[in-house]
Write an enzyme that holds these catalytic residues in place. Structure first.
Site, PDB file in Angstrom:
ATOM      1  N   ASP A 146       0.923  -1.023  -0.001  1.00  0.00           N
ATOM      2  CA  ASP A 146      -0.099   0.024  -0.090  1.00  0.00           C
ATOM      3  C   ASP A 146       0.895   1.355   0.135  1.00  0.00           C
ATOM      4  O   ASP A 146       2.235   1.346  -0.104  1.00  0.00           O
ATOM      5  CB  ASP A 146      -0.914   0.170   1.296  1.00  0.00           C
TER       6      ASP A 146
ATOM      7  N   ASP B 143       0.634   3.597   2.367  1.00  0.00           N
ATOM      8  CA  ASP B 143       0.650   4.159   3.528  1.00  0.00           C
ATOM      9  C   ASP B 143      -0.739   5.103   3.525  1.00  0.00           C
ATOM     10  O   ASP B 143      -1.788   4.872   2.919  1.00  0.00           O
ATOM     11  CB  ASP B 143       2.012   4.719   4.304  1.00  0.00           C
TER      12      ASP B 143
END
Length: 291
Positions: free
Chosen positions: A210, A212
């Protein structure tokens, strides 16, 4: 020359390796407590291997409760020479996209609730972690990833946070913009520091799941999306691991970067002042220099 024994510390999908011969789970006792789980050992292409689920099978340990000292001590007792950490991370860089791998070479340690050293009162030692990963082992991981067709980045700074919560938006922006971190995770510290104290070569492969919370187009971290990407990353992680025995070989020379001699001049406590109980506890980690 010594016999190579490669350890992989990672998630549940990484130790399920096709072709692992003489595979068996074994319990290893450690004076630093019980490791995360039993350790799967075997041979892959003629090279000894060990696989340790960092969070335990079934994911029973939080990033904070992982028994890092027991894990590294247990691997040392098994005769491991090279440790590869495989872990999920968030990314602070657009070009380090979900699904990519990053061979980490630096850390910023922001953890605060973990035992970070095997040493202490009665037996004091200071090792250098200026360069916390082994260039030789990291290069092997990078080559294995490239050969497997994985999008992989060589070098990167890993921000280790305590967790278990993910970053606030303000923290994410600070780590990315002011501190220059590239990826963020919760488990490589104090693991890397302990591996250095145990004179083990250590490499870190970050699997990006991802962005973040900093990325304006992706919003906050979504655990369901992370799990979906982790499932795909596990196949790539296994492919990387399968290629390591051929790259590292069944025998190895002393580490040219000195990882396996990190304690050579690190112990400061005079021999006659050393706590006998500490000396006994460190028989695996530091026995080479304490004998």
């Amino acid at each position: 020359m010594t016999e190579t024994k490669i350890a992989v510390i990672g998630g549940s999908g990484i130790y399920d390796i096709d072709g692992l011969e003489d595979a068996k789970w074994q319990a290893v006792d450690s004076p630093f407590g019980t490791p995360s789980d039993e350790i799967l050992t075997g041979r892959l292409d003629g090279v000894k291997m060990a696989f340790l689920p960092r969070h335990g099978r079934g994911h029973v340990h939080t990033p904070t409760s992982v028994p890092y000292r027991a894990n590294i001590d247990a691997l040392k007792r098994l005769g491991v020479t090279d440790v590869i950490s495989v872990s999920a991370t968030g990314s602070f860089r657009e070009e380090m996209a979900p699904g990519d791998f990053v061979v980490v070479d630096q850390f910023i340690d922001r953890t605060f609730a973990r035992e970070k050293s095997f040493f202490g009162p009665g037996l004091v030692a200071h090792v250098s972690v200026a360069h916390p990963t082994c260039p030789r082992l990291s290069e092997a991981c990078y080559t294995a990833a490239k050969d497997a067709g994985i999008t992989v980045h060589k070098g990167g700074t890993y921000l280790a946070m305590e967790g278990p919560q993910f970053s606030t938006l303000a923290e994410s922006k600070m780590y990315r913009e002011s501190w220059g971190a590239d990826v963020i995770g919760m488990t490589n510290m104090p693991e890397a520091k302990l591996a250095r104290e145990a004179e083990l070569c250590y490499a870190s492969v970050a699997m990006v799941t991802d962005y973040d919370s900093w990325h304006p187009d992706h919003g906050e971290v979504d655990v369901s999306e992370i799990i979906a990407i982790l499932t795909g990353n596990a196949d790539n992680g296994r492919d990387l691991v399968r290629r390591l025995p051929a790259l590292l070989g069944a025998e190895r020379n002393p580490c040219e970067h000195g990882c396996d001699r990190a304690l050579e001049f690190a112990i400061l406590t005079a021999p006659d002042k050393r706590d006998p109980a500490m000396v006994a506890k460190l028989d695996a980690v530091a026995g080479r220099v304490l004998a």
